[in-house]
Design a protein around this motif. Structure first.
Motif, PDB file in Angstrom:
ATOM      1  N   ILE A   8       0.861  -1.161  -0.134  1.00 51.45           N
ATOM      2  CA  ILE A   8      -0.042   0.052  -0.024  1.00 51.45           C
ATOM      3  C   ILE A   8       0.740   1.169  -0.147  1.00 51.45           C
ATOM      4  CG2 ILE A   8      -1.611   1.239   1.278  1.00 51.45           C
ATOM      5  CD1 ILE A   8      -2.945  -1.403   2.245  1.00 51.45           C
ATOM      6  N   ASP A   9       1.877   1.235   0.631  1.00 57.71           N
ATOM      7  CA  ASP A   9       2.766   2.541   0.778  1.00 57.71           C
ATOM      8  C   ASP A   9       3.493   2.713  -0.415  1.00 57.71           C
ATOM      9  OD1 ASP A   9       5.833   3.246   2.621  1.00 57.71           O
ATOM     10  OD2 ASP A   9       3.847   4.316   2.598  1.00 57.71           O
ATOM     11  N   LYS A  13      -1.827   6.077  -5.852  1.00 59.46           N
ATOM     12  CA  LYS A  13      -3.123   6.649  -5.149  1.00 59.46           C
ATOM     13  C   LYS A  13      -3.798   7.537  -6.005  1.00 59.46           C
ATOM     14  CE  LYS A  13      -0.880   5.943  -0.715  1.00 59.46           C
ATOM     15  NZ  LYS A  13      -0.292   6.813   0.360  1.00 59.46           N
ATOM     16  N   GLU A  14      -5.121   7.350  -6.158  1.00 57.92           N
ATOM     17  CA  GLU A  14      -5.965   8.243  -7.063  1.00 57.92           C
ATOM     18  C   GLU A  14      -6.396   9.714  -6.038  1.00 57.92           C
ATOM     19  OE1 GLU A  14      -9.610   8.395 -10.432  1.00 57.92           O
ATOM     20  OE2 GLU A  14      -9.172   6.542  -9.140  1.00 57.92           O
ATOM     21  N   THR A  15      -6.242  10.640  -6.404  1.00 47.67           N
ATOM     22  CA  THR A  15      -6.562  11.844  -5.628  1.00 47.67           C
ATOM     23  C   THR A  15      -8.004  12.627  -6.548  1.00 47.67           C
ATOM     24  OG1 THR A  15      -5.175  13.034  -6.752  1.00 47.67           O
ATOM     25  CG2 THR A  15      -4.342  11.925  -4.685  1.00 47.67           C
ATOM     26  N   HIS A 467      -3.570  11.729  -9.566  1.00 45.18           N
ATOM     27  CA  HIS A 467      -2.675  10.620  -9.090  1.00 45.18           C
ATOM     28  C   HIS A 467      -1.577  11.105  -8.221  1.00 45.18           C
ATOM     29  CE1 HIS A 467      -4.742   8.174 -12.140  1.00 45.18           C
ATOM     30  NE2 HIS A 467      -5.146   7.438 -10.895  1.00 45.18           N
ATOM     31  N   SER A 468      -1.320  10.499  -6.933  1.00 47.61           N
ATOM     32  CA  SER A 468      -0.298  10.755  -6.272  1.00 47.61           C
ATOM     33  C   SER A 468       0.725   9.574  -6.461  1.00 47.61           C
ATOM     34  CB  SER A 468      -0.782  10.739  -4.620  1.00 47.61           C
ATOM     35  OG  SER A 468       0.317  10.901  -3.782  1.00 47.61           O
ATOM     36  N   GLU A 484       5.778  11.414  -1.855  1.00 46.76           N
ATOM     37  CA  GLU A 484       4.744  11.424  -2.872  1.00 46.76           C
ATOM     38  C   GLU A 484       4.606  12.598  -3.636  1.00 46.76           C
ATOM     39  OE1 GLU A 484       1.169   9.643  -1.601  1.00 46.76           O
ATOM     40  OE2 GLU A 484       1.942   7.958  -0.999  1.00 46.76           O
ATOM     41  N   GLN A 486       2.092  14.804  -6.565  1.00 50.43           N
ATOM     42  CA  GLN A 486       0.636  14.819  -6.740  1.00 50.43           C
ATOM     43  C   GLN A 486       0.624  15.629  -8.047  1.00 50.43           C
ATOM     44  OE1 GLN A 486      -2.149  16.726  -4.465  1.00 50.43           O
ATOM     45  NE2 GLN A 486      -3.912  15.728  -5.287  1.00 50.43           N
ATOM     46  N   HIS A 637      -5.268   3.026 -14.231  1.00 48.76           N
ATOM     47  CA  HIS A 637      -4.348   4.193 -14.108  1.00 48.76           C
ATOM     48  C   HIS A 637      -3.102   3.889 -14.743  1.00 48.76           C
ATOM     49  CE1 HIS A 637      -7.138   4.220 -10.425  1.00 48.76           C
ATOM     50  NE2 HIS A 637      -6.915   3.064  -9.900  1.00 48.76           N
TER      51      HIS A 637
END
Length: 771
Positions: A8-9, A13-15, A467-468, A484, A486, A637
């Motif tokens: 996960i880390d 990630k979608e933002t 995304h991030s 990260e 963005q 993605h």
């Protein structure tokens, strides 16, 4: 259970950033900045002053302007003994950090002890007008200076004050309140800037022959070579086979040159005498006069006179002597090639050098660099961790650099950039760096924080991707997440037909296939192109540092290391996984693991044998159904750096230490010996696999080579019997019998190898003839 947080880390990630939604209905607020969050700024343009009073004994003044807004204070440069100075400098104050209600613009006289107040102008923040591009810039006005009591004094100041966003054209060059701690020397290193890579050409020098060379020792046969120098690139021909004063070579030498051409092409004809080379003549050719070839058309040859520089005895100066020696060359600038300055696997531009050969653009790429978060400290400042982060994005010849956000682990850039797209199968690279020149004014290096690659062909047209992305850096201690970033990305297609037609065209320009360069040549030329690009960009202002350019272009991607070798091996296994799965499925069919499926396969096989015209339609229909089925699980993605694919999460510390070692190595001899032995062990396994493949190929040759006369007799006898049988037996019956034999029930099978396989394994190979 411990791998889940790690996955996960390091995941994408979608933002949902607040982009394009800050504008009020009917307002034109930053209509071109819809991929970033709107940032409000108070802009103050200090243009000039006039009629300033003299404060010194001589009746002159040394004026400068101080712009104060709460705790923030910006200064212009000061002029000595000038009562009508001109600054034309812009200051930008972030609205979200403004806590004051008054803007104070003060004109002061520079003094040794205390600077004298000459006058000031005060503005109420709520009365400052709002300006939105594409409105024309706000016209500056003259303001009468006042003293601390509000009384008008001598002197006027020309100012323009307005509220705007980062879309304002003055934003890149403005002094920012975020950079209040940066000195005057470091301010130029933190501004945002757009760069263009130099236009690169391949220079082809075809060395044909030389005539009438003058040798110092005419009794010996000369060993003549031609050495060509262009900048720091040095190439040599082979020694001419014609041992005479009229040597011939007919060799091509390839160089990389960048416009504007700064250095000439220098060719020297040398005779190898013992351990040293004697110069027989030299000619200098400026690249500006060299013929430019756009396609594979003939290039005219030309004879060039050779000059020789000799030192006359008793004199210190050199004397230039011209004589009848000359060299025959075919020289041209190749405009039909694309000069590779990055890896072809993730190249951002594939167009030829000559602009006349460019195709129309197929779309527009827009990138919004919004922010970064969770950045880790990169350096120490005043006894604490600090990061001065900025971004660099590279696509095609255009490089962009955001402004540096000083001392922040959550920097917000909110800068948007646009590129023309000429090929959909290209990659944009975004890197994040720590600015090492904020306090040192040019010393030190910019540290890498991480980078992201986005392939345009994986993006849907007209969709905004927010995304991030994890910023991953491989260090000697292992892979490390540095934070990260963005991003917002959008690809807009201009011509759908041109874009679809692009998939049928060659990846590189036509000259790469009509007159191809060798792999070794391309690798050497790519390295030279990288050096030229990094050198040119490092001379810009502010400079794009060499370490930044090399990291963005992956200069060291060609170096061998154990981790990348393992990663590529597992990639190959992943590609072969589908074939292995098909083999296992067919084995289950043959062994009747699922009788119903096997019976259905028998029926399908009989239909295809009886109606062979259905084979190809059935095959393509099957691929179509699989494609439709996989559409449900299509990637939503864009791709990102994958630590598992890179095999970075499981790399051994010694393998990482070897990867970060210099070339040539600087490690101790025992470590080098251990790594050499490990490499020999791995190479031994590869050698065995290659040997086994060669053995199987040689056994195929042995079928008809009579190396084993009995085996060849059996094989050609079998071929004769098979030919007669196949002539009299319909092909469909043969196929049915073969299929039924392969799909026979396990009851009719045995575990021993088949007779054809036994026969093939007994064939001779040439391995018994190797030492």
């Amino acid at each position: 259970m411990q791998k889940l947080p790690q996955a996960i880390d390091f995941a994408l990630k979608e933002t949902s950033p607040n982009i394009g939604a800050a504008s009020v209905v009917g307002d034109k607020l930053a209509c071109t900045y819809d991929l970033v969050e709107q940032m409000q700024y108070l802009y103050v343009r200090v243009v000039k002053a006039k009629d300033l009073p003299g404060k010194d004994v001589s009746g002159s003044c040394d004026p400068y302007v101080e712009v104060k807004l709460g705790n923030y204070k910006g200064l212009t440069k000061h002029f000595e003994k000038k009562s009508n100075p001109e600054w034309n400098q812009v200051f930008a104050f972030s609205k979200e950090k403004i806590q004051a209600s008054l803007l104070e613009v003060v004109v002061k006289d520079k003094d040794f002890v205390v600077d004298d107040l000459m006058g000031r102008v005060i503005f109420e923040l709520h009365e400052i007008p709002k300006r939105v591009p594409p409105d024309s810039p706000l016209a500056p006005q003259w303001y009468r200076l006042e003293d601390r009591k509000g009384v008008k004094v001598q002197g006027e100041l020309m100012l323009a004050v307005w509220m705007g966003t980062q879309a304002d054209e003055t934003f890149p060059d403005a002094w920012h309140s975020d950079a209040v701690a940066v000195g005057a020397g470091g301010f130029s290193h933190i501004r945002s800037k757009v760069y263009l890579s130099p236009k690169l050409w391949y220079v082809r020098v075809n060395v044909i022959e030389a005539q009438d060379l003058v040798l110092s020792d005419k009794s010996r046969s000369p060993d003549v070579i031609v050495k060509a120098i262009l900048g720091n690139q040095v190439l040599r021909t082979k020694i001419s086979q014609s041992k005479s004063i009229n040597p011939m070579w007919n060799e091509d030498l390839m160089f990389v040159a960048a416009e504007p051409f700064e250095e000439p092409l220098i060719l020297t004809v040398e005779d190898r005498v013992g351990s040293k080379d004697e110069i027989l003549g030299k000619c200098i050719i400026p690249l500006q006069i060299v013929q430019r070839r756009l396609e594979n058309k003939p290039v005219y040859t030309k004879w060039h006179n050779l000059e020789k520089h000799t030192i006359v005895e008793g004199e210190q100066h050199k004397k230039e002597m011209k004589f009848a020696s000359r060299i025959h060359l075919r020289t041209c600038l190749e405009g039909g090639y694309h000069v590779l300055d990055e890896s072809t696997h993730y190249s951002s531009d594939l167009r030829p050098t000559a602009k006349q050969l460019w195709k129309p653009s197929i779309g527009i790429l827009e990138l919004g660099i919004i922010s970064a978060h969770e950045l880790i400290p990169v350096k120490s400042k005043d006894g604490r961790g600090s990061t001065d982060a900025y971004c660099v994005a590279k696509y095609g010849q255009k490089w962009v650099r955001t402004r540096t956000i000083i001392d922040s682990f959550t920097p917000k850039w909110n800068e948007q950039y646009t590129w023309e797209v000429f090929d959909i199968c290209t990659v944009i690279t975004i890197g994040v760096f720590d600015n090492g020149h904020v306090d040192k004014g040019g010393a030190g290096k910019d540290s890498k924080i991480g980078k992201v690659r986005i392939r345009l062909s994986t993006l849907e047209a007209d969709r905004v991707y927010t995304h991030s992305y994890p910023l991953l850096v491989l260090q000697p201690s292992g892979v490390k997440k540095m934070g990260e970033i963005q991003l917002a990305v959008r690809f807009t297609c201009v011509s759908l037909m041109n874009m679809l037609h692009m998939y049928a065209r060659p990846l590189l320009p036509k000259m790469h296939y009509v007159h191809p360069l060798s792999v070794i040549q391309l690798d050497i030329l790519r390295h030279q192109a990288m050096l030229i690009v990094s050198m040119r960009l490092s001379r810009a202002e502010p400079p794009l540092r060499k370490e930044v350019v090399e990291y963005m272009l992956d200069v060291d991607s060609h170096m061998w290391n154990m981790r990348r070798s393992k990663a590529n091996f597992f990639r190959i296994m992943g590609v072969l996984k589908g074939l292995i799965s098909i083999g296992k499925w067919f084995d289950q069919i043959c062994n009747w693991k699922n009788p119903i499926t096997t019976i259905l396969i028998h029926i399908l096989f009989i239909i295809l044998v009886i109606c062979p015209e259905l084979i190809l339609p059935t095959f393509f229909l099957y691929l179509f159904v699989i494609g439709l089925w996989n559409f449900r699980w299509r990637p939503r993605h864009p791709p990102h750096m994958d630590i598992h694919l890179s095999h970075a999460h499981a790399a051994h510390p010694d393998e990482l230490d070897e990867e970060f070692d210099t070339f040539p190595t600087t490690k101790a001899s025992d470590i080098v010996r251990m790594r050499y032995d490990r490499l020999r062990s791995i190479a031994g396994r590869v050698q065995m696999v290659v040997g086994d493949l060669a053995t199987q190929g040689e056994r195929f040759h042995a079928l008809l080579s009579w190396r084993d006369p009995r085996a060849t007799t059996l094989f050609i006898s079998f071929c004769l019997i098979s030919a007669i049988a196949l002539y009299v037996t319909p092909f469909q019956i043969v196929m049915l019998l073969t299929g039924f034999y392969l799909l026979r029930h396990p009851r009719f099978r045995h575990k021993l190898p088949s007779a054809p396989l036994n026969f093939f394994r007994r064939l001779p190979a040439r391995s018994d003839s190797m030492l």
